[in-house]
Design a protein around this motif. Structure first.
Motif, PDB file in Angstrom:
ATOM      1  N   ASP A   2      82.419 -34.727 -26.323  1.00 56.24           N
ATOM      2  CA  ASP A   2      83.557 -35.513 -25.848  1.00 56.24           C
ATOM      3  C   ASP A   2      84.424 -34.747 -24.857  1.00 56.24           C
ATOM      4  OD1 ASP A   2      82.866 -37.599 -27.677  1.00 56.24           O
ATOM      5  OD2 ASP A   2      83.899 -36.520 -29.277  1.00 56.24           O
ATOM      6  N   LEU A   3      84.653 -33.469 -25.139  1.00 55.22           N
ATOM      7  CA  LEU A   3      85.497 -32.629 -24.300  1.00 55.22           C
ATOM      8  C   LEU A   3      84.652 -31.534 -23.671  1.00 55.22           C
ATOM      9  CD1 LEU A   3      88.526 -32.120 -26.735  1.00 55.22           C
ATOM     10  CD2 LEU A   3      88.240 -33.907 -25.000  1.00 55.22           C
ATOM     11  N   PHE A  13      88.665 -30.895 -20.009  1.00 54.88           N
ATOM     12  CA  PHE A  13      88.649 -32.280 -19.544  1.00 54.88           C
ATOM     13  C   PHE A  13      87.924 -33.162 -20.553  1.00 54.88           C
ATOM     14  CE2 PHE A  13      88.447 -29.531 -15.784  1.00 54.88           C
ATOM     15  CZ  PHE A  13      89.536 -29.986 -15.051  1.00 54.88           C
ATOM     16  N   ARG A  14      88.292 -34.405 -20.579  1.00 55.55           N
ATOM     17  CA  ARG A  14      87.444 -35.382 -21.267  1.00 55.55           C
ATOM     18  C   ARG A  14      86.192 -35.584 -20.409  1.00 55.55           C
ATOM     19  NH1 ARG A  14      89.992 -37.591 -25.569  1.00 55.55           N
ATOM     20  NH2 ARG A  14      92.291 -37.505 -25.576  1.00 55.55           N
ATOM     21  N   ASP A  61      95.064 -35.684 -21.852  1.00 60.09           N
ATOM     22  CA  ASP A  61      93.676 -35.997 -21.503  1.00 60.09           C
ATOM     23  C   ASP A  61      93.004 -34.814 -20.819  1.00 60.09           C
ATOM     24  OD1 ASP A  61      93.761 -38.891 -22.224  1.00 60.09           O
ATOM     25  OD2 ASP A  61      95.287 -38.907 -20.653  1.00 60.09           O
ATOM     26  N   ALA A  62      93.799 -33.895 -20.289  1.00 57.61           N
ATOM     27  CA  ALA A  62      93.294 -32.676 -19.668  1.00 57.61           C
ATOM     28  C   ALA A  62      94.304 -31.568 -19.927  1.00 57.61           C
ATOM     29  CB  ALA A  62      93.079 -32.861 -18.166  1.00 57.61           C
ATOM     30  N   VAL A  89      95.904 -39.142 -15.243  1.00 50.96           N
ATOM     31  CA  VAL A  89      95.809 -38.927 -16.678  1.00 50.96           C
ATOM     32  C   VAL A  89      96.903 -37.953 -17.112  1.00 50.96           C
ATOM     33  CG1 VAL A  89      93.326 -39.343 -16.630  1.00 50.96           C
ATOM     34  CG2 VAL A  89      94.178 -36.995 -16.457  1.00 50.96           C
ATOM     35  N   ARG A  90      97.031 -37.802 -18.426  1.00 61.32           N
ATOM     36  CA  ARG A  90      98.056 -36.916 -18.973  1.00 61.32           C
ATOM     37  C   ARG A  90      97.541 -35.474 -18.948  1.00 61.32           C
ATOM     38  NH1 ARG A  90      98.414 -39.566 -24.695  1.00 61.32           N
ATOM     39  NH2 ARG A  90      96.169 -39.342 -24.296  1.00 61.32           N
ATOM     40  N   GLU A 133      84.309 -38.006 -19.983  1.00 60.25           N
ATOM     41  CA  GLU A 133      84.273 -39.274 -19.253  1.00 60.25           C
ATOM     42  C   GLU A 133      84.974 -39.154 -17.895  1.00 60.25           C
ATOM     43  OE1 GLU A 133      87.771 -41.834 -21.284  1.00 60.25           O
ATOM     44  OE2 GLU A 133      86.569 -40.639 -22.666  1.00 60.25           O
ATOM     45  N   HIS A 134      85.996 -38.296 -17.812  1.00 66.19           N
ATOM     46  CA  HIS A 134      86.684 -38.096 -16.540  1.00 66.19           C
ATOM     47  C   HIS A 134      85.836 -37.256 -15.584  1.00 66.19           C
ATOM     48  CE1 HIS A 134      90.631 -38.814 -18.915  1.00 66.19           C
ATOM     49  NE2 HIS A 134      90.169 -39.943 -18.406  1.00 66.19           N
ATOM     50  N   ILE A 139      95.372 -32.195 -26.773  1.00 66.83           N
ATOM     51  CA  ILE A 139      94.425 -33.317 -26.840  1.00 66.83           C
ATOM     52  C   ILE A 139      94.271 -33.782 -28.274  1.00 66.83           C
ATOM     53  CG2 ILE A 139      92.028 -34.018 -26.448  1.00 66.83           C
ATOM     54  CD1 ILE A 139      91.946 -32.098 -24.085  1.00 66.83           C
TER      55      ILE A 139
END
Length: 234
Positions: free
Chosen positions: A86-87, A163-164, A115-116, A193-194, A166-167, A109
């Motif tokens: 995920d991360l 980072f996530r 999100d980062a 993102v946050r 997905e990003h 997170i």
């Protein structure tokens, strides 16, 4: 309701680090947060490749090899594609950064606030006293990056970034060398993102000890900061 923590891939670009590679892998594996390590050898010539081949098949490890030297950015591009969790956390192979900082990097997170996350060598963490001009260059590059991204980071050039996945999958990474740092910063900033920043320790190396980044990489970073600030690269 389930509050299961997100899983973590640690990606490690490697080039000519035979003296540190086994220790950094062991130290990363000691961290309970780590679910996967992706090592990408960028065509080392000092025997590192043979050491990494001996690690193939070890639990939690993916070991990948470039057939020609391309640069840190290219190695990370390969690692990002291979990561499955995920991360994704970026770790250098040279022991300048301490995996014991992972809980601090992941906390925003895990708390649902970020999100980062960027580490920072300038927010009070333990650090080795080294090159004054490198310090000034880092502060200047961070300031210039902030002008274009609108962020208020204190250490854009830091290795430790989380980072996530997905990003990362939404980014098309084009930098092959150390321009990867401003590229990642510019592209995550555009996603709105946050982003959080936390202090990390830094045990810098001298050039005699194997430090690779030089003044030409600083000049290149200026180019990439301006490019990504002015042109939206898909």
């Amino acid at each position: 309701m389930s509050t299961q923590r997100p899983t973590l891939s640690v990606v490690i670009p490697v080039y000519n680090e035979r003296n540190t590679i086994l220790e950094i892998v062991d130290r990363v594996l000691e961290q309970p947060e780590v679910d996967e390590i992706v090592l990408v050898d960028d065509h080392s010539t000092d025997g590192t490749r043979d050491i990494l081949r001996s690690l193939q098949g070890r639990e939690k490890l993916q070991v990948l090899f470039h057939e020609r030297n391309q640069g840190k950015g290219a190695a990370l591009r390969t690692a990002f594609r291979a990561a499955t969790k995920d991360l994704v956390l970026i770790q250098d192979a040279d022991l300048e950064y301490d995996p014991a900082d992972y809980p601090h990097l992941l906390a925003p997170i895990h708390m649902g606030r970020a999100d980062a996350v960027f580490g920072s060598r300038f927010l009070g963490g333990t650090h080795r006293v080294l090159y004054f001009w490198h310090y000034l260059a880092n502060r200047f590059l961070t300031l210039l990056s902030n002008v274009f991204t609108g962020l208020n980071l204190t250490d854009m050039e830091v290795c430790y970034k989380v980072f996530r996945r997905e990003h990362l999958q939404r980014m098309t990474i084009v930098c092959d060398r150390f321009g990867i740092e401003p590229e990642l910063t510019a592209k995550i900033a555009r996603m709105k993102v946050r982003i959080y920043e936390v202090p990390v320790s830094y045990y810098g190396r001298t050039y005699e000890e194997g430090k690779k980044i030089g003044w030409k990489d600083g000049v290149s970073a200026i180019y990439w900061i301006v490019r990504f600030g002015l042109i939206r690269t898909r």
